[in-house]
Scaffold this motif. Structure first.
Motif, PDB file in Angstrom:
ATOM      1  N   THR A  90       0.832  -1.202   0.000  1.00  0.00           N
ATOM      2  CA  THR A  90       0.000   0.000   0.000  1.00  0.00           C
ATOM      3  C   THR A  90       0.866   1.251   0.000  1.00  0.00           C
ATOM      4  OG1 THR A  90      -1.707  -1.193   1.192  1.00  0.00           O
ATOM      5  CG2 THR A  90      -1.858   1.215   1.199  1.00  0.00           C
ATOM      6  N   TYR A  91       1.910   1.238   0.796  1.00  0.00           N
ATOM      7  CA  TYR A  91       2.789   2.392   0.857  1.00  0.00           C
ATOM      8  C   TYR A  91       3.363   2.704  -0.522  1.00  0.00           C
ATOM      9  CZ  TYR A  91       6.571   5.477   1.683  1.00  0.00           C
ATOM     10  OH  TYR A  91       7.409   6.552   1.587  1.00  0.00           O
ATOM     11  N   GLY A  92       3.630   1.677  -1.329  1.00  0.00           N
ATOM     12  CA  GLY A  92       4.186   1.906  -2.661  1.00  0.00           C
ATOM     13  C   GLY A  92       3.322   2.833  -3.495  1.00  0.00           C
ATOM     14  N   GLY A  93       2.011   2.623  -3.477  1.00  0.00           N
ATOM     15  CA  GLY A  93       1.110   3.477  -4.246  1.00  0.00           C
ATOM     16  C   GLY A  93       1.016   4.881  -3.677  1.00  0.00           C
ATOM     17  N   ILE A  94       0.982   4.964  -2.369  1.00  0.00           N
ATOM     18  CA  ILE A  94       0.927   6.277  -1.721  1.00  0.00           C
ATOM     19  C   ILE A  94       2.229   7.033  -1.979  1.00  0.00           C
ATOM     20  CG2 ILE A  94       0.836   7.430   0.533  1.00  0.00           C
ATOM     21  CD1 ILE A  94      -1.258   5.248   1.310  1.00  0.00           C
ATOM     22  N   PHE A  95       3.341   6.300  -1.980  1.00  0.00           N
ATOM     23  CA  PHE A  95       4.637   6.900  -2.265  1.00  0.00           C
ATOM     24  C   PHE A  95       4.656   7.507  -3.674  1.00  0.00           C
ATOM     25  CE2 PHE A  95       8.898   6.602  -4.067  1.00  0.00           C
ATOM     26  CZ  PHE A  95       9.619   7.346  -3.159  1.00  0.00           C
ATOM     27  N   ILE A  96       4.058   6.836  -4.644  1.00  0.00           N
ATOM     28  CA  ILE A  96       4.008   7.365  -6.014  1.00  0.00           C
ATOM     29  C   ILE A  96       3.366   8.751  -6.021  1.00  0.00           C
ATOM     30  CG2 ILE A  96       2.893   7.096  -8.273  1.00  0.00           C
ATOM     31  CD1 ILE A  96       3.253   4.020  -7.856  1.00  0.00           C
ATOM     32  N   VAL A  97       2.223   8.869  -5.365  1.00  0.00           N
ATOM     33  CA  VAL A  97       1.507  10.147  -5.324  1.00  0.00           C
ATOM     34  C   VAL A  97       2.330  11.198  -4.582  1.00  0.00           C
ATOM     35  CG1 VAL A  97      -0.564  11.308  -4.463  1.00  0.00           C
ATOM     36  CG2 VAL A  97      -0.745   9.040  -5.516  1.00  0.00           C
ATOM     37  N   MET A  98       2.869  10.812  -3.435  1.00  0.00           N
ATOM     38  CA  MET A  98       3.649  11.769  -2.644  1.00  0.00           C
ATOM     39  C   MET A  98       4.918  12.193  -3.368  1.00  0.00           C
ATOM     40  SD  MET A  98       3.150  10.486   1.269  1.00  0.00           S
ATOM     41  CE  MET A  98       4.081  11.891   1.891  1.00  0.00           C
ATOM     42  N   ALA A 113       8.038  16.341  -6.006  1.00  0.00           N
ATOM     43  CA  ALA A 113       8.762  16.824  -7.179  1.00  0.00           C
ATOM     44  C   ALA A 113       8.150  18.123  -7.706  1.00  0.00           C
ATOM     45  CB  ALA A 113       8.772  15.752  -8.271  1.00  0.00           C
ATOM     46  N   TRP A 114       6.836  18.196  -7.677  1.00  0.00           N
ATOM     47  CA  TRP A 114       6.130  19.386  -8.157  1.00  0.00           C
ATOM     48  C   TRP A 114       6.406  20.578  -7.244  1.00  0.00           C
ATOM     49  CZ3 TRP A 114       0.378  20.225  -6.887  1.00  0.00           C
ATOM     50  CH2 TRP A 114      -0.108  21.371  -7.509  1.00  0.00           C
ATOM     51  N   LEU A 135      -0.503  11.881 -13.645  1.00  0.00           N
ATOM     52  CA  LEU A 135      -1.692  11.961 -12.793  1.00  0.00           C
ATOM     53  C   LEU A 135      -2.584  10.729 -12.944  1.00  0.00           C
ATOM     54  CD1 LEU A 135      -2.525  15.734 -13.284  1.00  0.00           C
ATOM     55  CD2 LEU A 135      -1.270  14.666 -11.396  1.00  0.00           C
ATOM     56  N   ILE A 136      -2.766  10.265 -14.165  1.00  0.00           N
ATOM     57  CA  ILE A 136      -3.577   9.061 -14.386  1.00  0.00           C
ATOM     58  C   ILE A 136      -2.922   7.856 -13.725  1.00  0.00           C
ATOM     59  CG2 ILE A 136      -4.384   7.428 -16.147  1.00  0.00           C
ATOM     60  CD1 ILE A 136      -4.732   9.918 -18.015  1.00  0.00           C
ATOM     61  N   GLY A 137      -1.636   7.693 -13.928  1.00  0.00           N
ATOM     62  CA  GLY A 137      -0.920   6.571 -13.320  1.00  0.00           C
ATOM     63  C   GLY A 137      -0.970   6.613 -11.804  1.00  0.00           C
ATOM     64  N   ALA A 138      -0.787   7.792 -11.234  1.00  0.00           N
ATOM     65  CA  ALA A 138      -0.839   7.935  -9.777  1.00  0.00           C
ATOM     66  C   ALA A 138      -2.233   7.615  -9.255  1.00  0.00           C
ATOM     67  CB  ALA A 138      -0.429   9.350  -9.379  1.00  0.00           C
ATOM     68  N   ALA A 139      -3.267   8.063  -9.957  1.00  0.00           N
ATOM     69  CA  ALA A 139      -4.646   7.773  -9.534  1.00  0.00           C
ATOM     70  C   ALA A 139      -4.920   6.276  -9.571  1.00  0.00           C
ATOM     71  CB  ALA A 139      -5.642   8.523 -10.415  1.00  0.00           C
ATOM     72  N   ILE A 140      -4.475   5.610 -10.628  1.00  0.00           N
ATOM     73  CA  ILE A 140      -4.666   4.152 -10.721  1.00  0.00           C
ATOM     74  C   ILE A 140      -3.958   3.449  -9.568  1.00  0.00           C
ATOM     75  CG2 ILE A 140      -4.073   2.105 -12.086  1.00  0.00           C
ATOM     76  CD1 ILE A 140      -4.587   3.895 -14.598  1.00  0.00           C
ATOM     77  N   ALA A 141      -2.711   3.852  -9.302  1.00  0.00           N
ATOM     78  CA  ALA A 141      -1.950   3.240  -8.206  1.00  0.00           C
ATOM     79  C   ALA A 141      -2.646   3.476  -6.869  1.00  0.00           C
ATOM     80  CB  ALA A 141      -0.529   3.803  -8.170  1.00  0.00           C
TER      81      ALA A 141
END
Length: 109
Positions: free
Chosen positions: A64-72, A77-78, A90-96
């Motif tokens: 689970t942390y892996g997906g949350i890490f992607i978004v964070m 970076a932004w 954004l699409i990839g992060a939402a899917i994750a």
């Protein structure tokens, strides 16, 4: 309340991993002083401790942390590096994020 608490723990763990890693990156890649690397290492170690505050077993927490890490990481970076995520980021992060919420928060018998 359990969901909110676990999300806060995931966010704190993410900040520790990303922030600690960023300090090590600055030390090794951008010539910052050694103390950046040392502080980054300490913060990275804290990430390992913070993640243990989750009530579920290791595998599900880290998946689970892996997906949350992607978004964070994209947010970091932004906000910190001036990286501008595009629609595919954004699409990839939402899917994750949707995937890991199913993994972690789906009701189980």
């Amino acid at each position: 309340m359990t969901v909110i608490k676990s999300l806060l723990v995931f966010i704190l763990a993410g900040l520790c991993e990303i922030g600690g890693g960023y300090l090590v990156w600055l030390w090794l890649k951008e010539g910052k002083p050694l103390w950046f690397g040392i502080l980054g290492g300490v913060i990275l170690a804290l990430y390992g401790v913070v993640a243990t505050f989750q009530p579920t077993g290791f595998g599900r927490v880290y998946a689970t942390y892996g997906g949350i890490f992607i978004v964070m990481a994209l947010i970091w970076a932004w906000q910190v590096d001036g990286f501008r995520p595009d629609k595919y980021d954004l699409i990839g992060a939402a899917i994750a994020l949707i995937g890991v919420c199913i993994i972690y928060y789906a009701p189980r018998p």
